[in-house]
Design an enzyme around this catalytic site. Structure first.
Site, PDB file in Angstrom:
ATOM      1  N   GLY A  11      -1.329 -12.447  13.258  1.00  0.00           N
ATOM      2  CA  GLY A  11      -2.102 -13.255  12.317  1.00  0.00           C
ATOM      3  C   GLY A  11      -3.035 -14.231  12.981  1.00  0.00           C
ATOM      4  N   GLY A  14      -5.163 -17.276  11.484  1.00  0.00           N
ATOM      5  CA  GLY A  14      -4.489 -18.331  10.732  1.00  0.00           C
ATOM      6  C   GLY A  14      -4.579 -19.688  11.414  1.00  0.00           C
ATOM      7  N   ASP A  65      -1.218  -4.442  10.385  1.00  0.00           N
ATOM      8  CA  ASP A  65      -0.878  -5.027   9.088  1.00  0.00           C
ATOM      9  C   ASP A  65       0.636  -5.054   8.940  1.00  0.00           C
ATOM     10  OD1 ASP A  65      -0.388  -5.370   6.244  1.00  0.00           O
ATOM     11  OD2 ASP A  65      -2.495  -4.869   5.933  1.00  0.00           O
ATOM     12  N   ALA A  86       2.132 -14.619  11.495  1.00  0.00           N
ATOM     13  CA  ALA A  86       1.595 -14.037  10.259  1.00  0.00           C
ATOM     14  C   ALA A  86       2.673 -13.965   9.181  1.00  0.00           C
ATOM     15  CB  ALA A  86       1.055 -12.635  10.525  1.00  0.00           C
ATOM     16  N   LYS A 163      10.667 -17.319   2.690  1.00  0.00           N
ATOM     17  CA  LYS A 163      10.756 -17.869   4.039  1.00  0.00           C
ATOM     18  C   LYS A 163      12.199 -17.899   4.532  1.00  0.00           C
ATOM     19  CE  LYS A 163       6.619 -18.909   5.534  1.00  0.00           C
ATOM     20  NZ  LYS A 163       6.112 -18.268   6.763  1.00  0.00           N
ATOM     21  N   PRO A 188       7.933 -25.665  10.511  1.00  0.00           N
ATOM     22  CA  PRO A 188       7.068 -26.818  10.299  1.00  0.00           C
ATOM     23  C   PRO A 188       7.145 -27.367   8.872  1.00  0.00           C
ATOM     24  CG  PRO A 188       5.834 -24.889  11.114  1.00  0.00           C
ATOM     25  CD  PRO A 188       7.164 -24.411  10.617  1.00  0.00           C
TER      26      PRO A 188
END
Length: 345
Positions: A11, A14, A65, A86, A163, A188
């Site tokens: 990713g 980002g 992907d 990502a 998550k 984070p």
């Protein structure tokens, strides 16, 4: 000359990933980063230039992907480390929670499998504070890495659930199928700091909206904040330090700010915007009522009035991490938006 160690970053366009790439290149690593489409290549080059890196000799950009097995084996070839940043961006309007949960879990397992098969030494997973705090009630002590979100809680948002389940799937994979590959996770809180292009993270949108006067009153939401540059440095510590293997690290300054506190920091630092910044809060009941008819408010409604204290003692004591203050991170976000013309001063 010694061959440079190769780090794969997923990713790459980002917000967090680009700052990790900046620091890796500055520290002498070779970087291979993935994007869903090579159309993002120019954006990556633009952001790196804004961040001060114009020599891209050691950067490779490749297409892969998270929803497909294609290209992942080739992407991992020769890598010593992988930093898996990502992740599906929170979709505020969704038909069912599996739209967020399934891609997150499948993506993590796809990356870990390819990394293991390529002989990668350690993977660092960018998880989230959302995998730690959600679904808890009547909390009175700061959240730490020992905490996990309660995915059975009635009002947990699917993004936080995704998550949590994705990180748990990663730890389970390492335990049962990792074949000695190491894992560390970074979780984070709200990520602020310098944006490097007009295409930037959803976490920074609130700063733009506040400065532009789009927000007349703010919800009663407390949050930790952390500078993206410090999130990046924590990923590098988690990647390289022996003691980080098998550990999670909460990326937070340890401060807790309300959204009104954020507005007040901006008011002092950028007095030209004072008249546009909110001075009032919206009641919790009003937010929850509005969320019943506006699905995009469901995530905010799930956290209004909730306790949000966090501790960074583990990252500080185990890895020697030293983050900037939340105020510094918030001001840096706003200043970068002014510098890039995203917000008109």
């Amino acid at each position: 000359m010694m061959k440079k160690e190769l780090v794969v970053i997923t990713g790459g366009s980002g917000f967090i990933a680009i700052h990790i790439i900046l620091q890796l290149l500055q520290q002498g690593y070779a970087v291979r980063t993935t994007v869903r489409s090579l159309k993002r290549t120019a954006l990556i080059h633009e952001m790196l230039a804004t961040g001060g890196v114009t020599d891209l000799t050691d950067l490779e950009i490749t297409e892969a992907d998270l929803t497909s097995d294609d290209h992942w084996a080739a992407t991992m070839t020769g890598a010593t480390y992988v930093i898996h940043v990502a992740s599906p961006t929170p979709n505020r309007v969704y038909r069912n929670e599996d739209e967020m949960i399934r891609p997150a879990i499948d993506g993590v397992l796809r990356v870990l499998t390819a990394a293991r098969d390529a002989g990668v030494s350690r993977v660092v997973l960018t998880s989230a504070y959302g995998a730690i705090f959600a679904g808890h009630h009547h909390r009175t002590t700061p959240y730490t890495e020992a905490d996990w979100s309660d995915v059975t809680a009635k009002k947990i948002h699917p993004y936080q659930k995704s998550k949590t389940l994705a990180e748990q799937a990663a730890w389970q994979f390492i335990k049962t199928a990792g074949r000695g590959m190491e894992l560390a996770a970074v979780n984070p809180v709200g990520v602020m700091g310098p944006v490097l292009a007009s295409d930037y993270s959803h976490s920074n949108v609130q700063i733009q909206q506040l400065l532009e006067g789009q927000v007349k009153a703010v919800p009663n939401v407390d949050s930790g904040y952390v500078d993206v540059r410090d999130v990046a440095s924590l990923h590098l510590l988690a990647m390289t330090q022996p003691q980080a293997a098998g550990e999670r690290f909460l990326a937070t300054t340890g401060e807790t700010l309300s959204m009104l506190d954020v507005a007040n920091i901006l008011r002092v630092a950028f007095p030209q915007f004072a008249s546009k910044l909110p001075t009032k809060t919206i009641s919790n009941a009003a937010i929850k009522a509005a969320a019943l008819v506006k699905p995009d408010l469901k995530m905010i409604a799930s956290i209004v009035g909730e306790y949000a204290e966090t501790s960074n003692a583990k990252a500080v004591n185990l890895l020697g991490w030293q983050p900037r203050s939340a105020k510094t991170a918030i001001i840096a976000t706003a200043q970068s938006m002014l510098d890039l013309g995203i917000v008109q001063g």
